[in-house]
Write a protein that holds these residues in place. Structure first.
Motif, PDB file in Angstrom:
ATOM      1  N   THR A 116     -21.301  -1.122   8.148  1.00 15.36           N
ATOM      2  CA  THR A 116     -21.524  -0.029   7.190  1.00 15.36           C
ATOM      3  C   THR A 116     -20.816   1.255   7.603  1.00 15.36           C
ATOM      4  N   TYR A 117     -20.256   1.347   8.831  1.00 10.69           N
ATOM      5  CA  TYR A 117     -19.532   2.550   9.243  1.00 10.69           C
ATOM      6  C   TYR A 117     -18.082   2.461   8.783  1.00 10.69           C
ATOM      7  N   GLU A 118     -17.558   3.585   8.345  1.00  6.64           N
ATOM      8  CA  GLU A 118     -16.164   3.673   7.933  1.00  6.64           C
ATOM      9  C   GLU A 118     -15.393   4.509   8.956  1.00  6.64           C
ATOM     10  N   PRO A 119     -14.077   4.296   9.070  1.00  9.25           N
ATOM     11  CA  PRO A 119     -13.277   5.118   9.985  1.00  9.25           C
ATOM     12  C   PRO A 119     -13.441   6.601   9.664  1.00  9.25           C
ATOM     13  N   SER A 120     -13.464   7.417  10.686  1.00  6.21           N
ATOM     14  CA  SER A 120     -13.649   8.854  10.501  1.00  6.21           C
ATOM     15  C   SER A 120     -12.789   9.590  11.525  1.00  6.21           C
ATOM     16  N   CYS A 127     -12.304   1.354  14.823  1.00  4.50           N
ATOM     17  CA  CYS A 127     -12.021   0.490  13.684  1.00  4.50           C
ATOM     18  C   CYS A 127     -13.288  -0.258  13.289  1.00  4.50           C
ATOM     19  N   PRO A 128     -13.456  -0.552  11.987  1.00 10.63           N
ATOM     20  CA  PRO A 128     -14.582  -1.385  11.545  1.00 10.63           C
ATOM     21  C   PRO A 128     -14.421  -2.791  12.101  1.00 10.63           C
ATOM     22  N   GLN A 131     -11.959  -5.119  10.312  1.00  6.79           N
ATOM     23  CA  GLN A 131     -10.560  -4.788  10.591  1.00  6.79           C
ATOM     24  C   GLN A 131     -10.151  -5.334  11.956  1.00  6.79           C
ATOM     25  N   ASN A 207     -23.178  -7.155   2.231  1.00  8.95           N
ATOM     26  CA  ASN A 207     -22.468  -6.195   3.075  1.00  8.95           C
ATOM     27  C   ASN A 207     -22.328  -6.709   4.502  1.00  8.95           C
ATOM     28  N   LYS A 212     -18.649  -4.686   5.708  1.00  9.51           N
ATOM     29  CA  LYS A 212     -18.446  -3.340   5.179  1.00  9.51           C
ATOM     30  C   LYS A 212     -19.417  -3.121   4.014  1.00  9.51           C
ATOM     31  N   LYS A 213     -19.621  -1.873   3.641  1.00 12.35           N
ATOM     32  CA  LYS A 213     -20.574  -1.566   2.588  1.00 12.35           C
ATOM     33  C   LYS A 213     -19.869  -1.590   1.233  1.00 12.35           C
ATOM     34  N   SER A 214     -19.861  -2.754   0.613  1.00  4.68           N
ATOM     35  CA  SER A 214     -19.231  -2.909  -0.696  1.00  4.68           C
ATOM     36  C   SER A 214     -20.244  -2.837  -1.831  1.00  4.68           C
TER      37      SER A 214
END
Length: 372
Positions: A116-120, A127-128, A131, A207, A212-214
């Motif tokens: 659920t975390y995205e690159p920031s 990286c997720p 990925q 997810n 990932k949180k889709s």
């Protein structure tokens, strides 16, 4: 010809997360893989493609890590696994400490973000997890065999050019049914249709599978998913198309709405093989769920049970009760046990609030077997 494995070193302060990541990369339970220790608390797991070094937690992490990297100075990836809710500042300090103790630059360490975390804009490379798996797959595919060279001792290896004879590793790679099935279905797209009552965790499970949180997932007193949603990912050369569905089992659903949902689901699945994932809350078995198999058969035919996997959510509830999934199934209500038996006893347990790569791996292995 000789082959060099992809070398990955994994750091972190939670052994279970590190082991879960290694299990997912290698695609097999660590208990059946060869393991060797090169330092007191440092273990190496491997197959034909990867050699993965699992370092101790930071509380016993010491300066002998320099010895580790003197033996493994050409690692392809250095990964730091962090827990959900991690502090970026603390992680930055951990990387600084790792850099000092290993002699490797900060930029050579990659933080594997939780689900659920995205690159920031972190102060470190990250990286997720999905990925990461994609990058590892690319690295494995792009490597080509080289002739033996005693000066370097290295040759490169991919799944397609591994030796087929000799050694326990060679036998394992080419006789393990899971690996054989994965190779057979390389390039295949499979539809995973998430079905179940509202509130069982269909979207959250989707997810977790995708990494990932889709899909929208949140606590709510009313259904969050009202229309079918689709998202895709790739795992071990198998293209997985996850279909999140609205609740089609509610007894109050109007016949016209029921027919609309069933028709839409069939349209989404008509071009690819389909596996139905019946999502159920491990701590809740409702009256509406007692005849859920009859409703499934009415919608998709009597053979649907042969293509259905039961996915139980809220795995932590069992952990807190100190029960295994086997214990739970042995003591559960007869109606629930009958559902599981009708589905060929194919069931997995998810805990969607944390990294569940091992559980996802079990689900995908079950799906691959069903494709036969």
């Amino acid at each position: 010809m000789s082959y060099t494995k992809i070398s990955v070193v994994i750091f972190g302060n939670t052994e279970s997360l590190k082991k879960a990541l290694i299990t997912n990369i290698l695609g097999k339970d660590l208990s059946v893989l060869p393991m060797r220790k090169i330092l007191k608390n440092t273990e190496i797991y491997e197959n034909y493609t990867y050699e993965i070094t699992c370092t101790p937690d930071f509380d016993i992490f010491c300066d002998d890590m320099k010895e580790l990297f003197s033996k493994n100075s050409h690692s392809d990836m250095c990964l730091l696994v962090v827990e959900d809710g991690f502090s970026p500042e603390n992680v930055g300090k951990q990387i600084d400490d790792l850099s000092k103790k290993t002699g490797k630059p900060r930029e050579e360490f990659t933080v594997v973000l939780p689900l659920t975390y995205e690159p920031s804009d972190y102060c470190f490379k990250s990286c997720p997890i999905q990925q990461l798996f994609s990058e590892l797959d690319k690295l494995a595919k792009h490597r080509q065999p080289q002739s033996t060279d005693n000066s370097s001792g290295h040759g490169l290896q991919t799944m397609s050019n591994m030796p087929k004879t000799g050694g326990s590793h060679g036998k394992d790679s080419f006789t393990d049914p899971k690996k054989c099935l994965k190779r057979k279905h390389t390039g295949t797209t499979v539809n995973l249709v998430l079905l179940g009552m509202a509130g069982t965790g269909k979207s959250a499970s989707g997810n977790t599978i995708l990494g990932k949180k889709s899909f929208m997932s949140k606590p709510s007193s009313k259904p969050v998913t009202t229309e079918f949603q689709v998202a895709e990912t790739e795992m071990n050369d198998l293209r997985v198309r996850v279909i999140d569905s609205p609740d089609i089992f509610d007894d109050d659903t109007e016949a016209s709405v029921w027919d609309k949902h069933v028709k839409k689901c069939k349209q989404l699945c008509e071009s690819e093989p389909c596996v139905y994932v019946l999502v159920m809350h491990v701590s809740r078995f409702t009256d509406c769920e007692k005849d859920i198999m009859e409703k499934l058969e009415k919608a998709f035919g009597r053979e649907v049970k042969e293509k259905t996997v039961v996915l139980f959510t809220r795995g932590d509830d069992l952990q807190q009760a100190k029960m295994s999934l086997k214990d739970f199934l042995h003591s559960c209500q007869p109606g629930l046990r009958e559902i599981v038996e009708k589905c060929g006893n194919r069931c997995v347990l998810f805990e969607n609030s944390r990294l569940s790569s091992q559980e996802v791996g079990k689900l995908i292995d079950t799906v691959i077997r069903l494709l036969e």
